[in-house]
Write an enzyme that holds these catalytic residues in place. Structure first.
Site, PDB file in Angstrom:
ATOM      1  N   TYR A  25      -0.071   9.821 -22.176  1.00  0.00           N
ATOM      2  CA  TYR A  25       1.066  10.129 -21.316  1.00  0.00           C
ATOM      3  C   TYR A  25       2.316  10.252 -22.173  1.00  0.00           C
ATOM      4  CZ  TYR A  25       4.687   9.663 -17.755  1.00  0.00           C
ATOM      5  OH  TYR A  25       5.782   9.867 -16.964  1.00  0.00           O
ATOM      6  N   HIS A  34       5.507  14.156 -16.792  1.00  0.00           N
ATOM      7  CA  HIS A  34       6.239  14.578 -15.601  1.00  0.00           C
ATOM      8  C   HIS A  34       7.450  15.391 -16.039  1.00  0.00           C
ATOM      9  CE1 HIS A  34       4.014  11.055 -14.109  1.00  0.00           C
ATOM     10  NE2 HIS A  34       4.017  11.705 -12.960  1.00  0.00           N
TER      11      HIS A  34
END
Length: 185
Positions: free
Chosen positions: A78, A115
């Site tokens: 991530y 994101h």
């Protein structure tokens, strides 16, 4: 006008340490529209190769901070933050290539994800050039900024059904200048 990293300077990626963590905090305040808490910076100090500062002639101008997320089905990297000051946009590619090298060296990362605010077209385009795809929209992901929604962008490295690995480093990738906005994630 798109800003480019000045030519001819020395570019390095360096470790995040207790001695330079305040530089990372200040950089993140300038680059990103969100604030990160003390736990984020504590975790970054323990991240090793997953967190790097980008230096141009010994001056901090960017950073990438990642973590490995593991569940029963997958192991994903991530990207928590990846960004640099506007005049040093080309460092975005160097930081992303560092992430790819981590994944290649590890060999067991299924995908890379992050994101991106839904209106950050330049960042979305930057990641798409490296074969990231929009996988979903998270409504109300951000608490104090508008728009509050975020896309989840993901680059698959290993296929679930076959387990066959794909190299994270894009072969023959031409140099791509990251977007001229202030943040990439």
């Amino acid at each position: 006008m798109v800003s480019h990293c000045p030519r001819g300077g020395r570019i390095d990626l360096g470790d995040v340490t207790p001695h330079n963590i305040k530089q990372l905090k200040r950089l993140n305040q300038v680059i990103f529209p969100v604030s990160y808490n003390d736990k984020f910076y504590k975790d970054v100090l323990e991240a090793g190769e997953l967190a790097k500062l980008a230096f141009y002639n010994d001056i901090v101008v960017g950073a990438v901070c990642c973590r490995i997320d593991v569940n029963e089905k997958s192991r994903k990297l991530y990207i928590m933050t990846l960004g640099c000051l506007a005049p040093y946009r080309r460092l975005g590619q160097k930081m992303l290539e560092h992430v790819f090298k981590i994944c290649d060296k590890d060999g067991n990362i299924d995908s890379i994800f992050l994101h991106v605010q839904i209106n950050n077209d330049q960042a979305i385009d930057f990641y798409k050039r490296f074969t990231f795809e929009i996988k979903e929209t998270k409504e109300h992901y951000y608490k104090r900024i508008e728009p509050a929604d975020a896309y989840v962008l993901e680059k698959t490295l290993r296929q679930d059904d076959t387990g066959k690995e794909n190299s994270a480093v894009v072969a023959n990738q031409k140099e791509v200048a990251p977007p001229s906005s202030t943040s990439l994630s």
